[in-house]
Motif scaffolding. Structure first.
Motif, PDB file in Angstrom:
ATOM      1  N   ASP A   1      10.228   4.459 -12.794  1.00 58.83           N
ATOM      2  CA  ASP A   1      11.559   4.175 -12.266  1.00 58.83           C
ATOM      3  C   ASP A   1      11.439   3.320 -11.008  1.00 58.83           C
ATOM      4  O   ASP A   1      10.966   3.800  -9.976  1.00 58.83           O
ATOM      5  N   PRO A   2      11.861   2.044 -11.067  1.00 61.57           N
ATOM      6  CA  PRO A   2      11.725   1.173  -9.896  1.00 61.57           C
ATOM      7  C   PRO A   2      12.585   1.617  -8.719  1.00 61.57           C
ATOM      8  O   PRO A   2      12.280   1.307  -7.574  1.00 61.57           O
ATOM      9  N   LYS A   3      13.652   2.393  -8.990  1.00 64.83           N
ATOM     10  CA  LYS A   3      14.546   2.813  -7.910  1.00 64.83           C
ATOM     11  C   LYS A   3      13.836   3.689  -6.881  1.00 64.83           C
ATOM     12  O   LYS A   3      14.214   3.704  -5.714  1.00 64.83           O
ATOM     13  N   LYS A   4      12.808   4.408  -7.303  1.00 67.37           N
ATOM     14  CA  LYS A   4      12.129   5.283  -6.342  1.00 67.37           C
ATOM     15  C   LYS A   4      11.285   4.493  -5.336  1.00 67.37           C
ATOM     16  O   LYS A   4      10.850   5.023  -4.334  1.00 67.37           O
ATOM     17  N   TYR A   5      11.074   3.197  -5.616  1.00 68.89           N
ATOM     18  CA  TYR A   5      10.312   2.344  -4.688  1.00 68.89           C
ATOM     19  C   TYR A   5      11.215   1.540  -3.747  1.00 68.89           C
ATOM     20  O   TYR A   5      10.723   0.858  -2.866  1.00 68.89           O
ATOM     21  N   ILE A   6      12.511   1.624  -3.971  1.00 66.44           N
ATOM     22  CA  ILE A   6      13.453   0.967  -3.064  1.00 66.44           C
ATOM     23  C   ILE A   6      13.838   1.994  -2.016  1.00 66.44           C
ATOM     24  O   ILE A   6      14.694   2.852  -2.229  1.00 66.44           O
ATOM     25  N   ARG A   7      13.145   1.914  -0.904  1.00 67.64           N
ATOM     26  CA  ARG A   7      13.334   2.910   0.160  1.00 67.64           C
ATOM     27  C   ARG A   7      12.803   2.341   1.466  1.00 67.64           C
ATOM     28  O   ARG A   7      12.339   1.213   1.517  1.00 67.64           O
ATOM     29  N   THR A   8      12.914   3.131   2.490  1.00 69.32           N
ATOM     30  CA  THR A   8      12.342   2.731   3.776  1.00 69.32           C
ATOM     31  C   THR A   8      11.138   3.626   4.068  1.00 69.32           C
ATOM     32  O   THR A   8      11.000   4.711   3.512  1.00 69.32           O
ATOM     33  N   ASP A   9      10.286   3.135   4.924  1.00 70.73           N
ATOM     34  CA  ASP A   9       9.087   3.861   5.327  1.00 70.73           C
ATOM     35  C   ASP A   9       8.895   3.644   6.826  1.00 70.73           C
ATOM     36  O   ASP A   9       9.053   2.517   7.323  1.00 70.73           O
ATOM     37  N   GLN A  10       8.551   4.688   7.522  1.00 67.66           N
ATOM     38  CA  GLN A  10       8.414   4.635   8.977  1.00 67.66           C
ATOM     39  C   GLN A  10       7.383   3.589   9.412  1.00 67.66           C
ATOM     40  O   GLN A  10       7.618   2.838  10.360  1.00 67.66           O
ATOM     41  N   ASP A  11       6.257   3.517   8.734  1.00 66.78           N
ATOM     42  CA  ASP A  11       5.214   2.555   9.114  1.00 66.78           C
ATOM     43  C   ASP A  11       5.631   1.117   8.818  1.00 66.78           C
ATOM     44  O   ASP A  11       5.374   0.204   9.614  1.00 66.78           O
ATOM     45  N   VAL A  12       6.260   0.900   7.672  1.00 64.02           N
ATOM     46  CA  VAL A  12       6.738  -0.443   7.327  1.00 64.02           C
ATOM     47  C   VAL A  12       7.776  -0.894   8.344  1.00 64.02           C
ATOM     48  O   VAL A  12       7.744  -2.036   8.826  1.00 64.02           O
ATOM     49  N   GLU A  13       8.666  -0.005   8.704  1.00 59.92           N
ATOM     50  CA  GLU A  13       9.710  -0.351   9.673  1.00 59.92           C
ATOM     51  C   GLU A  13       9.130  -0.635  11.049  1.00 59.92           C
ATOM     52  O   GLU A  13       9.610  -1.502  11.770  1.00 59.92           O
TER      53      GLU A  13
ATOM     54  N   THR B   1       0.811  -1.222   0.000  1.00 61.25           N
ATOM     55  CA  THR B   1       0.000   0.000   0.000  1.00 61.25           C
ATOM     56  C   THR B   1       0.843   1.270   0.000  1.00 61.25           C
ATOM     57  O   THR B   1       0.388   2.309  -0.460  1.00 61.25           O
ATOM     58  N   ARG B   2       2.067   1.181   0.472  1.00 56.34           N
ATOM     59  CA  ARG B   2       2.953   2.347   0.500  1.00 56.34           C
ATOM     60  C   ARG B   2       4.019   2.293  -0.605  1.00 56.34           C
ATOM     61  O   ARG B   2       4.846   3.185  -0.704  1.00 56.34           O
ATOM     62  N   LYS B   3       3.972   1.205  -1.382  1.00 56.09           N
ATOM     63  CA  LYS B   3       4.934   0.989  -2.478  1.00 56.09           C
ATOM     64  C   LYS B   3       6.371   1.175  -1.974  1.00 56.09           C
ATOM     65  O   LYS B   3       7.144   1.977  -2.500  1.00 56.09           O
ATOM     66  N   VAL B   4       6.698   0.395  -0.950  1.00 57.11           N
ATOM     67  CA  VAL B   4       8.022   0.425  -0.330  1.00 57.11           C
ATOM     68  C   VAL B   4       8.601  -0.986  -0.422  1.00 57.11           C
ATOM     69  O   VAL B   4       8.048  -1.916   0.155  1.00 57.11           O
ATOM     70  N   PHE B   5       9.700  -1.112  -1.148  1.00 56.40           N
ATOM     71  CA  PHE B   5      10.294  -2.424  -1.360  1.00 56.40           C
ATOM     72  C   PHE B   5      11.780  -2.385  -1.045  1.00 56.40           C
ATOM     73  O   PHE B   5      12.412  -1.328  -1.084  1.00 56.40           O
ATOM     74  N   ILE B   6      12.350  -3.550  -0.744  1.00 58.66           N
ATOM     75  CA  ILE B   6      13.780  -3.615  -0.474  1.00 58.66           C
ATOM     76  C   ILE B   6      14.526  -4.379  -1.561  1.00 58.66           C
ATOM     77  O   ILE B   6      15.734  -4.275  -1.659  1.00 58.66           O
ATOM     78  N   ASN B   7      13.799  -5.101  -2.383  1.00 59.52           N
ATOM     79  CA  ASN B   7      14.415  -5.868  -3.458  1.00 59.52           C
ATOM     80  C   ASN B   7      14.106  -5.228  -4.808  1.00 59.52           C
ATOM     81  O   ASN B   7      12.941  -4.879  -5.084  1.00 59.52           O
ATOM     82  N   PRO B   8      15.119  -5.088  -5.659  1.00 62.34           N
ATOM     83  CA  PRO B   8      14.896  -4.451  -6.966  1.00 62.34           C
ATOM     84  C   PRO B   8      13.823  -5.130  -7.807  1.00 62.34           C
ATOM     85  O   PRO B   8      13.041  -4.455  -8.486  1.00 62.34           O
TER      86      PRO B   8
ATOM     87  N   ALA C   1      10.576  -3.325  -9.330  1.00 64.66           N
ATOM     88  CA  ALA C   1      10.329  -3.333 -10.778  1.00 64.66           C
ATOM     89  C   ALA C   1       8.937  -3.877 -11.087  1.00 64.66           C
ATOM     90  O   ALA C   1       8.248  -3.369 -11.973  1.00 64.66           O
ATOM     91  N   ALA C   2       8.517  -4.899 -10.353  1.00 66.24           N
ATOM     92  CA  ALA C   2       7.206  -5.502 -10.600  1.00 66.24           C
ATOM     93  C   ALA C   2       6.065  -4.550 -10.258  1.00 66.24           C
ATOM     94  O   ALA C   2       4.974  -4.671 -10.815  1.00 66.24           O
TER      95      ALA C   2
END
Length: 152
Positions: free
Chosen positions: A55-67, A37-44, A48-49
């Motif tokens: 740009d898939p790189k903008k979805y490789i990040r951290t998020d306070q709620d996910v963490e 739901t937050r489009k936060v991923f750790i794997n490329p 990409a999926a």
């Protein structure tokens, strides 16, 4: 095995162990929900999926709620493994059913309340108190197990 199945204490332990294990497993689904739901991923490949041609790189990040969900899940793992090991040995040490039920119920309630306190988030010391309650229950079971072993 038949003796274990006939033991009320062991059946109680197994019941509460399954409850906390299913709760821990549910945390994986909560983590996945938050990631999607937050489009936060750790794997490329995951990014990409879900990037839909962007740009898939903008979805490789951290998020306070996910963490926060991940930390809650890790805390479960850190506490459930000792509970399962100590609780099994405790159940096999032939404790009184009422004492065993008290231990198992307090631990289970503490873990459920810990999750609520962590994910809501409730102000401290609510989360700390629920953690300490479960930790002390596991220590108590360890103490009574060791005591029963020493007095064989």
């Amino acid at each position: 095995m038949a003796q274990l199945a006939d033991s009320e204490v062991f059946r109680a332990f197994a019941t509460y162990a399954v409850i906390v294990l299913v709760k821990m497993m549910a945390m994986s689904l909560v983590t996945a929900y938050y990631r999607l739901t937050r489009k936060v991923f750790i794997n490329p490949e995951d990014a990409a999926a879900h990037s839909k041609g962007g740009d898939p790189k903008k979805y490789i990040r951290t998020d306070q709620d996910v963490e926060r969900v991940r930390r809650c899940h890790l805390n479960d793992i850190e506490n459930l493994i000792p509970f399962l090991g100590v609780g099994l040995l405790y159940a096999l040490s032939n404790p009184e059913l009422s004492a065993a039920l008290l231990h198992f119920r307090i631990f289970t309630a503490s873990r459920l309340l810990h999750t609520v306190a962590y994910l809501t988030p409730l102000p401290q010391p609510s989360r700390a108190l629920t953690f300490v309650a479960g930790y002390l229950v596991t220590l108590s079971m360890a103490f009574f197990t060791m005591r029963s072993l020493l007095y064989l």
